[in-house]
Design a protein around this motif. Structure first.
Motif, PDB file in Angstrom:
ATOM      1  N   LEU A 360       0.835  -1.208   0.000  1.00  0.00           N
ATOM      2  CA  LEU A 360       0.000   0.000   0.000  1.00  0.00           C
ATOM      3  C   LEU A 360       0.867   1.254   0.000  1.00  0.00           C
ATOM      4  O   LEU A 360       0.563   2.232  -0.697  1.00  0.00           O
ATOM      5  N   TRP A 361       1.957   1.229   0.772  1.00  0.00           N
ATOM      6  CA  TRP A 361       2.891   2.360   0.756  1.00  0.00           C
ATOM      7  C   TRP A 361       3.512   2.528  -0.618  1.00  0.00           C
ATOM      8  O   TRP A 361       3.647   3.664  -1.124  1.00  0.00           O
ATOM      9  N   LEU A 362       3.902   1.423  -1.257  1.00  0.00           N
ATOM     10  CA  LEU A 362       4.521   1.469  -2.577  1.00  0.00           C
ATOM     11  C   LEU A 362       3.587   2.114  -3.593  1.00  0.00           C
ATOM     12  O   LEU A 362       4.013   2.957  -4.405  1.00  0.00           O
ATOM     13  N   ILE A 363       2.326   1.760  -3.554  1.00  0.00           N
ATOM     14  CA  ILE A 363       1.344   2.341  -4.475  1.00  0.00           C
ATOM     15  C   ILE A 363       1.206   3.837  -4.234  1.00  0.00           C
ATOM     16  O   ILE A 363       1.220   4.648  -5.168  1.00  0.00           O
ATOM     17  N   ARG A 364       1.074   4.206  -2.975  1.00  0.00           N
ATOM     18  CA  ARG A 364       0.930   5.632  -2.653  1.00  0.00           C
ATOM     19  C   ARG A 364       2.204   6.405  -3.028  1.00  0.00           C
ATOM     20  O   ARG A 364       2.135   7.526  -3.551  1.00  0.00           O
ATOM     21  N   ARG A 365       3.363   5.816  -2.782  1.00  0.00           N
ATOM     22  CA  ARG A 365       4.613   6.500  -3.118  1.00  0.00           C
ATOM     23  C   ARG A 365       4.752   6.660  -4.621  1.00  0.00           C
ATOM     24  O   ARG A 365       5.237   7.700  -5.108  1.00  0.00           O
ATOM     25  N   GLU A 366       4.317   5.654  -5.379  1.00  0.00           N
ATOM     26  CA  GLU A 366       4.368   5.747  -6.848  1.00  0.00           C
ATOM     27  C   GLU A 366       3.522   6.912  -7.333  1.00  0.00           C
ATOM     28  O   GLU A 366       3.905   7.615  -8.278  1.00  0.00           O
ATOM     29  N   HIS A 367       2.375   7.140  -6.709  1.00  0.00           N
ATOM     30  CA  HIS A 367       1.530   8.282  -7.089  1.00  0.00           C
ATOM     31  C   HIS A 367       2.286   9.595  -6.908  1.00  0.00           C
ATOM     32  O   HIS A 367       2.236  10.491  -7.762  1.00  0.00           O
ATOM     33  N   THR A 368       2.967   9.727  -5.775  1.00  0.00           N
ATOM     34  CA  THR A 368       3.745  10.935  -5.510  1.00  0.00           C
ATOM     35  C   THR A 368       4.843  11.117  -6.548  1.00  0.00           C
ATOM     36  O   THR A 368       5.060  12.222  -7.070  1.00  0.00           O
ATOM     37  N   LEU A 369       5.537  10.035  -6.864  1.00  0.00           N
ATOM     38  CA  LEU A 369       6.629  10.099  -7.833  1.00  0.00           C
ATOM     39  C   LEU A 369       6.126  10.333  -9.254  1.00  0.00           C
ATOM     40  O   LEU A 369       6.800  10.985 -10.061  1.00  0.00           O
ATOM     41  N   ASP A 370       4.937   9.822  -9.566  1.00  0.00           N
ATOM     42  CA  ASP A 370       4.368  10.042 -10.897  1.00  0.00           C
ATOM     43  C   ASP A 370       4.090  11.523 -11.118  1.00  0.00           C
ATOM     44  O   ASP A 370       4.323  12.058 -12.204  1.00  0.00           O
ATOM     45  N   ALA A 371       3.606  12.183 -10.087  1.00  0.00           N
ATOM     46  CA  ALA A 371       3.339  13.614 -10.198  1.00  0.00           C
ATOM     47  C   ALA A 371       4.615  14.402 -10.472  1.00  0.00           C
ATOM     48  O   ALA A 371       4.602  15.434 -11.147  1.00  0.00           O
TER      49      ALA A 371
END
Length: 427
Positions: A360-371
């Protein structure tokens, strides 16, 4: 519970070589090799004619050569069939291929998150440039190329660096045993700097993903304190999710079937995010067993038609995923599973609660990095990188080996990552 902040070549032959070492040598099929060292293969000058005219590329293919296989790129196509153009590989006799693709040479393929080849790797014999493409045999006119590396030498360097990071050896050996935000930031910076220098600052998406996403596996170390698969850094979830988004449970919330103490402690002290794209936590009532949840849904529920899995009274429902799928805990072992009502299938989801939290952290972190990095411009490559990163810490989450009587090998997280139409990886 509480909520807190926080064309040709049918006669192709190749030469296989290995770097010198102290191990014993053996001979197979006329090829002498040294055991325990990386395999490379080369081509002869005659085999390069008339396809490769770029002098540096000819020197590389006849000299250092190409690695037999790595974690990200395989050159098995070149080794097996020799140099072939895209036109020859597709049998295009009607000029349906775009003009810039016809004479590109197929030399290998990218490995997906679970191993099989996905995109093909192409070499421009005149310039030495490396690109990738998907083969659409029914719609050759739709094929195009994506940048991959300026040269074979850079490609080998890029792939070697990514493999060394994954294995924490070579130039990344110093990261062995280091975990947490500082290790992630430093490893990502080192890898990105290497790629930027090799690509004159214009890093192709595939390698940017390797530099930005793959080091995230260094965030958590093996579980020595927690008694779980992973030891997560303190307040990792609180710092990544919004204030008030983390739910921590109290003893009164646990059913008697939840006897796995490390899991109970994790839910009390660390908690889980209430929502995260494909996951929602149940917070309305104390955690029920799957059997209790079935009883609570009522006889008229569509769910009541499907038989429950064996041992449902020992499976604790934490929340739900998508498509009538419950996320459940094995109360005895702490394993995290997915119970699909439509399929009547119980499948592994994560090794335990710690690797679920990391996912779940990995998914949320990917969102931040995608931005920040626009990672989803290469969505398919991003999905494969996410699967590879998750598998580094939780192989079970991505391994299709059946583990329950109703397990068909379908794995939730890799499938969700790959669902571009659903768009769950977009920021």
């Amino acid at each position: 519970m509480s909520t807190t902040s926080g064309t040709n070549s049918t006669s192709h032959t190749h030469t296989t070589s290995r770097t010198h070492g102290t191990d014993a040598a053996h001979t197979t099929g006329g090829t002498t090799a040294t055991l325990g060292t990386p395999v490379t293969f080369t081509l002869t000058e005659a085999q390069l004619d008339p396809y490769v005219t770029h002098a540096p590329t000819r020197r590389w293919l006849t000299g250092p050569g190409l690695p037999d296989v790595g974690g990200l790129v395989t050159f098995e196509t070149l080794r097996a069939t020799g140099l072939r153009t895209v036109a020859d590989s597709t049998g295009d006799t009607a000029d349906r291929l775009p003009a810039d693709l016809r004479d590109q040479l197929v030399i290998g393929g990218l490995l997906g998150g679970e191993g099989p080849e996905t995109e093909s790797v192409l070499l421009d014999g005149a310039t030495g440039e490396i690109t990738t493409t998907y083969f659409f045999h029914d719609r050759l006119d739709l094929m195009d190329r994506r940048p991959f590396a300026p040269s074979l030498e850079k490609l080998v360097r890029f792939a070697t660096a990514a493999d060394e990071l994954a294995a924490l050896r070579g130039q990344f050996a110093a990261y062995a045993g280091r975990y947490g935000p500082e290790a992630v930031a430093e490893a990502s910076g080192d890898l990105l700097a290497l790629y930027e220098a090799g690509a004159d600052g214009e890093v192709p998406p595939f390698w940017k993903l390797a530099a930005v996403i793959r080091p995230l596996a260094l965030m958590a170390g093996p579980g020595t304190r927690s008694g779980l698969a992973l030891d997560l850094p303190p307040r990792l979830l609180d710092e990544e999710f919004e204030t008030g988004a983390i739910v921590r449970f109290e003893e009164v919330d646990f059913p008697s079937a939840l006897v796995h103490e490390p899991t109970r402690r994790f839910l009390r002290e660390t908690g889980l995010p209430e929502e995260c794209v494909w996951f929602s936590l149940d917070t309305d009532v104390p955690l029920p067993t799957l059997a209790e949840h079935r009883a609570d849904t009522g006889e008229d529920s569509a769910e009541s038609d499907a038989p429950l899995p064996e041992g449902a009274e020992g499976l604790i429902r934490l929340g739900h995923l998508v498509e009538d799928t419950s996320l459940v805990l094995d109360g005895t072992t702490g394993a995290v599973l997915a119970w699909s009502e439509p399929d009547a299938a119980l499948r592994p989801l994560n090794a335990d609660i710690s690797t679920l939290a990391f996912t779940l952290w990995l998914i949320r972190r990917e969102h931040t990095l995608d931005a920040e990095h626009d990672l989803t411009e290469a969505y398919d490559q991003l999905a494969a990188t996410m699967t590879r990163t998750l598998a580094a810490l939780d192989p079970m989450a991505c391994d299709p080996t059946p583990r329950t009587p109703t397990d068909d090998g379908w794995r939730y997280w890799p499938e969700m990552f790959e669902d571009e139409a659903g768009g769950g990886l977009f920021a």
